[in-house]
Design an enzyme around this catalytic site. Structure first.
Site, mmCIF file in Angstrom:
data_model
loop_
_atom_site.group_PDB
_atom_site.id
_atom_site.type_symbol
_atom_site.label_atom_id
_atom_site.label_comp_id
_atom_site.label_asym_id
_atom_site.label_seq_id
_atom_site.Cartn_x
_atom_site.Cartn_y
_atom_site.Cartn_z
ATOM 1 N N HIS A 1 2.815 -1.385 6.632
ATOM 2 C CA HIS A 1 2.710 -2.352 5.581
ATOM 3 C C HIS A 1 2.677 -3.649 6.204
ATOM 4 O O HIS A 1 3.119 -3.957 7.174
ATOM 5 C CB HIS A 1 3.465 -2.415 4.355
ATOM 6 C CG HIS A 1 5.203 -2.447 4.743
ATOM 7 N ND1 HIS A 1 5.580 -3.807 4.699
ATOM 8 C CD2 HIS A 1 6.018 -1.760 4.780
ATOM 9 C CE1 HIS A 1 6.938 -3.676 5.170
ATOM 10 N NE2 HIS A 1 7.235 -2.474 5.168
ATOM 11 N N CYS B 1 10.495 1.482 7.819
ATOM 12 C CA CYS B 1 8.809 1.057 8.055
ATOM 13 C C CYS B 1 8.387 0.318 9.339
ATOM 14 O O CYS B 1 9.519 -0.162 9.893
ATOM 15 C CB CYS B 1 8.383 0.401 6.849
ATOM 16 S SG CYS B 1 8.631 1.367 5.251
#
Length: 182
Positions: free
Chosen positions: A142, A158
């Protein structure tokens, strides 16, 4: 101008050592400043390109993308804060979302009870402007609005990119693109 014998002798003794030392090692500064951020070849990591391939190299904090059309991109990334938050191996992009919202996981809330339970899309959202969800639950490639996080261990598992980079990758990477975290 005369050169003292001592200077000539020391120069003669040091010259072979200087000539055999790579130029990189002669540059002032600590070795830790030499970047491992370099191009990779996909063939060492994947059997085929298929719909595309992404390698997130957590050691060098770089994300590599190879497209089926021969496109290659290299992006600086953020990585998980600790090794126990890190998942390594093969997966794929299972869905994509523009302007994602965010809900912290139960383990994130346990670690920091002050976290909001929901953050809508926008400049406060930790997922930035685009999110590509991986086959592993709660693992995402992301963007981020906080550019200080890129190049650092700053995530809860992440891989983060600058918003402009994740927007470019979002257009290139299809659902089904294979991903390896190394």
């Amino acid at each position: 101008m005369t050169i003292p014998r001592r200077t000539l002798l020391l120069t003669a003794l040091a010259a072979p050592a200087l000539m055999s030392t790579p130029l990189r090692a002669q540059v002032a500064g600590p070795r830790a400043n030499i970047s491992s951020f370099q191009m990779q070849d996909w063939r060492g990591h994947f059997d085929h390109i298929g719909k595309g391939a992404i390698l997130a190299d957590l050691t060098s904090r770089a994300l590599h993308y190879w497209g089926a059309d021969g496109a290659y991109r290299l992006y600086p990334s953020s990585i998980p804060m600790t090794e126990d938050l890190t998942k390594r191996g093969y997966t794929e992009i299972v869905r994509k979302r523009e302007d994602p919202d965010w809900r912290p996981t139960a383990s994130m809330i346990a670690a920091d009870p002050s976290l909001p339970r929901y953050v809508p899309p926008g400049p406060q959202c930790p997922l930035g402007t685009r999110a590509m969800y991986l086959g592993w639950s709660a693992y995402i490639i992301h963007g981020t609005h906080d550019t200080r996080k890129i190049g650092r261990p700053s995530s809860s598992g992440c891989v983060g990119l600058y918003n402009e980079h994740v927007e470019e990758l979002y257009e290139l990477a299809l659902v089904g693109t294979q991903v390896r975290l190394l």
